[in-house]
Design a protein around this motif. Structure first.
Motif, PDB file in Angstrom:
ATOM      1  N   HIS A  68       0.783  -1.276   0.001  1.00 40.60           N
ATOM      2  CA  HIS A  68       0.109  -0.029   0.084  1.00 40.60           C
ATOM      3  C   HIS A  68       0.764   1.438   0.108  1.00 40.60           C
ATOM      4  CE1 HIS A  68      -2.525   2.904   2.098  1.00 40.60           C
ATOM      5  NE2 HIS A  68      -2.971   2.951   1.131  1.00 40.60           N
ATOM      6  N   ILE A  69       0.807   1.911  -1.077  1.00 38.70           N
ATOM      7  CA  ILE A  69       1.556   3.241  -1.299  1.00 38.70           C
ATOM      8  C   ILE A  69       0.724   4.566  -1.276  1.00 38.70           C
ATOM      9  CG2 ILE A  69       3.280   4.488  -2.438  1.00 38.70           C
ATOM     10  CD1 ILE A  69       4.065   1.627  -3.653  1.00 38.70           C
ATOM     11  N   GLU A  70       0.795   5.488  -0.357  1.00 37.08           N
ATOM     12  CA  GLU A  70      -0.084   6.875  -0.436  1.00 37.08           C
ATOM     13  C   GLU A  70       0.667   7.600  -1.565  1.00 37.08           C
ATOM     14  OE1 GLU A  70      -2.705   7.686   1.091  1.00 37.08           O
ATOM     15  OE2 GLU A  70      -2.964   5.982   2.368  1.00 37.08           O
ATOM     16  N   MET A  71      -0.048   8.036  -2.409  1.00 36.38           N
ATOM     17  CA  MET A  71       0.260   9.136  -3.386  1.00 36.38           C
ATOM     18  C   MET A  71       0.926  10.257  -2.773  1.00 36.38           C
ATOM     19  SD  MET A  71       0.081   7.879  -6.534  1.00 36.38           S
ATOM     20  CE  MET A  71       0.045   9.285  -7.644  1.00 36.38           C
ATOM     21  N   ASP A  72       0.263  10.958  -1.733  1.00 36.26           N
ATOM     22  CA  ASP A  72       1.054  12.063  -1.243  1.00 36.26           C
ATOM     23  C   ASP A  72       2.295  11.884  -0.768  1.00 36.26           C
ATOM     24  OD1 ASP A  72      -1.357  13.434  -1.351  1.00 36.26           O
ATOM     25  OD2 ASP A  72      -2.374  13.086   0.590  1.00 36.26           O
ATOM     26  N   GLY A  73       2.820  10.595  -0.403  1.00 31.45           N
ATOM     27  CA  GLY A  73       4.209  10.246   0.045  1.00 31.45           C
ATOM     28  C   GLY A  73       5.008  10.282  -1.032  1.00 31.45           C
ATOM     29  N   LEU A  74       4.630  10.117  -2.263  1.00 31.00           N
ATOM     30  CA  LEU A  74       5.423  10.144  -3.730  1.00 31.00           C
ATOM     31  C   LEU A  74       5.372  11.491  -4.018  1.00 31.00           C
ATOM     32  CD1 LEU A  74       3.747   6.982  -5.533  1.00 31.00           C
ATOM     33  CD2 LEU A  74       5.985   7.116  -4.111  1.00 31.00           C
ATOM     34  N   VAL A  75       4.449  12.349  -4.104  1.00 31.97           N
ATOM     35  CA  VAL A  75       4.479  13.619  -4.461  1.00 31.97           C
ATOM     36  C   VAL A  75       5.288  14.417  -3.813  1.00 31.97           C
ATOM     37  CG1 VAL A  75       2.771  15.748  -5.230  1.00 31.97           C
ATOM     38  CG2 VAL A  75       1.866  13.216  -5.639  1.00 31.97           C
ATOM     39  N   ARG A  76       5.192  14.606  -2.407  1.00 32.06           N
ATOM     40  CA  ARG A  76       5.695  15.593  -1.614  1.00 32.06           C
ATOM     41  C   ARG A  76       6.949  14.971  -0.838  1.00 32.06           C
ATOM     42  NH1 ARG A  76       4.100  19.730  -4.291  1.00 32.06           N
ATOM     43  NH2 ARG A  76       1.954  19.973  -4.561  1.00 32.06           N
ATOM     44  N   GLY A  77       7.911  15.718  -0.693  1.00 32.76           N
ATOM     45  CA  GLY A  77       9.152  15.544   0.193  1.00 32.76           C
ATOM     46  C   GLY A  77       8.941  16.370   1.417  1.00 32.76           C
ATOM     47  N   ARG A  78      10.186  16.369   2.040  1.00 36.78           N
ATOM     48  CA  ARG A  78      10.243  17.244   3.036  1.00 36.78           C
ATOM     49  C   ARG A  78       9.839  18.476   3.060  1.00 36.78           C
ATOM     50  NH1 ARG A  78      15.836  16.562   6.341  1.00 36.78           N
ATOM     51  NH2 ARG A  78      14.472  16.108   8.130  1.00 36.78           N
ATOM     52  N   ASN A  79       9.217  19.058   4.030  1.00 33.76           N
ATOM     53  CA  ASN A  79       8.601  20.179   4.030  1.00 33.76           C
ATOM     54  C   ASN A  79       7.567  20.435   2.841  1.00 33.76           C
ATOM     55  OD1 ASN A  79       9.884  21.226   6.447  1.00 33.76           O
ATOM     56  ND2 ASN A  79      11.567  21.472   5.272  1.00 33.76           N
ATOM     57  N   TRP A  80       6.784  19.658   2.385  1.00 29.74           N
ATOM     58  CA  TRP A  80       5.843  19.742   1.365  1.00 29.74           C
ATOM     59  C   TRP A  80       6.553  20.367  -0.057  1.00 29.74           C
ATOM     60  CZ3 TRP A  80       1.381  17.558   1.074  1.00 29.74           C
ATOM     61  CH2 TRP A  80       0.783  17.201   1.951  1.00 29.74           C
ATOM     62  N   THR A  81       7.753  19.918  -0.156  1.00 25.88           N
ATOM     63  CA  THR A  81       8.495  20.006  -1.499  1.00 25.88           C
ATOM     64  C   THR A  81       7.947  19.210  -2.517  1.00 25.88           C
ATOM     65  OG1 THR A  81      10.401  19.108  -0.733  1.00 25.88           O
ATOM     66  CG2 THR A  81      10.387  21.318  -0.370  1.00 25.88           C
ATOM     67  N   GLU A  82       7.884  19.521  -3.751  1.00 22.46           N
ATOM     68  CA  GLU A  82       7.971  18.429  -4.838  1.00 22.46           C
ATOM     69  C   GLU A  82       8.830  17.807  -4.970  1.00 22.46           C
ATOM     70  OE1 GLU A  82       6.324  18.365  -9.482  1.00 22.46           O
ATOM     71  OE2 GLU A  82       5.474  20.221  -8.353  1.00 22.46           O
ATOM     72  N   ARG A  83       8.648  16.441  -5.177  1.00 22.59           N
ATOM     73  CA  ARG A  83       9.882  15.529  -5.559  1.00 22.59           C
ATOM     74  C   ARG A  83       9.943  15.399  -7.053  1.00 22.59           C
ATOM     75  NH1 ARG A  83       8.766  10.532  -4.678  1.00 22.59           N
ATOM     76  NH2 ARG A  83      10.824   9.862  -4.253  1.00 22.59           N
TER      77      ARG A  83
END
Length: 56
Positions: A26-41
Motif C-alpha cells: 500500500h503506497i500513499e500518493m501524497d508520499g510520492l508527490v511531496r518530500g520534506r517540508n511539502w516540497t515537490e519530489r
C-alpha cells in the motif's frame, strides 16, 4: 491495484484494507508527490510508473 477518486471518498481507507486483505503493498500518493517540508519530489513520475508496474 490503483485506487482513484475525489477528496474524502475513502480511497486511502479502501486501498489500505484491500492491500491488507490480499497481502499487497500500500503506497500513499501524497508520499510520492511531496518530500520534506511539502516540497515537490523530482522523481514523482518515475516512482508512480515503477510502483504501477509492480516494481518496488
Amino acid at each position: 491495484m490503483l485506487v482513484a477518486g475525489v477528496s474524502g471518498a475513502g480511497k486511502s481507507t479502501l486501498a489500505c484494507r484491500v492491500a491488507d486483505t490480499i497481502g499487497a503493498l500500500h503506497i500513499e500518493m501524497d508520499g510520492l508527490v511531496r518530500g520534506r517540508n511539502w516540497t515537490e519530489r523530482t522523481r514523482f513520475a518515475a516512482d508512480v510508473e515503477r510502483f504501477s508496474r509492480g516494481s518496488t
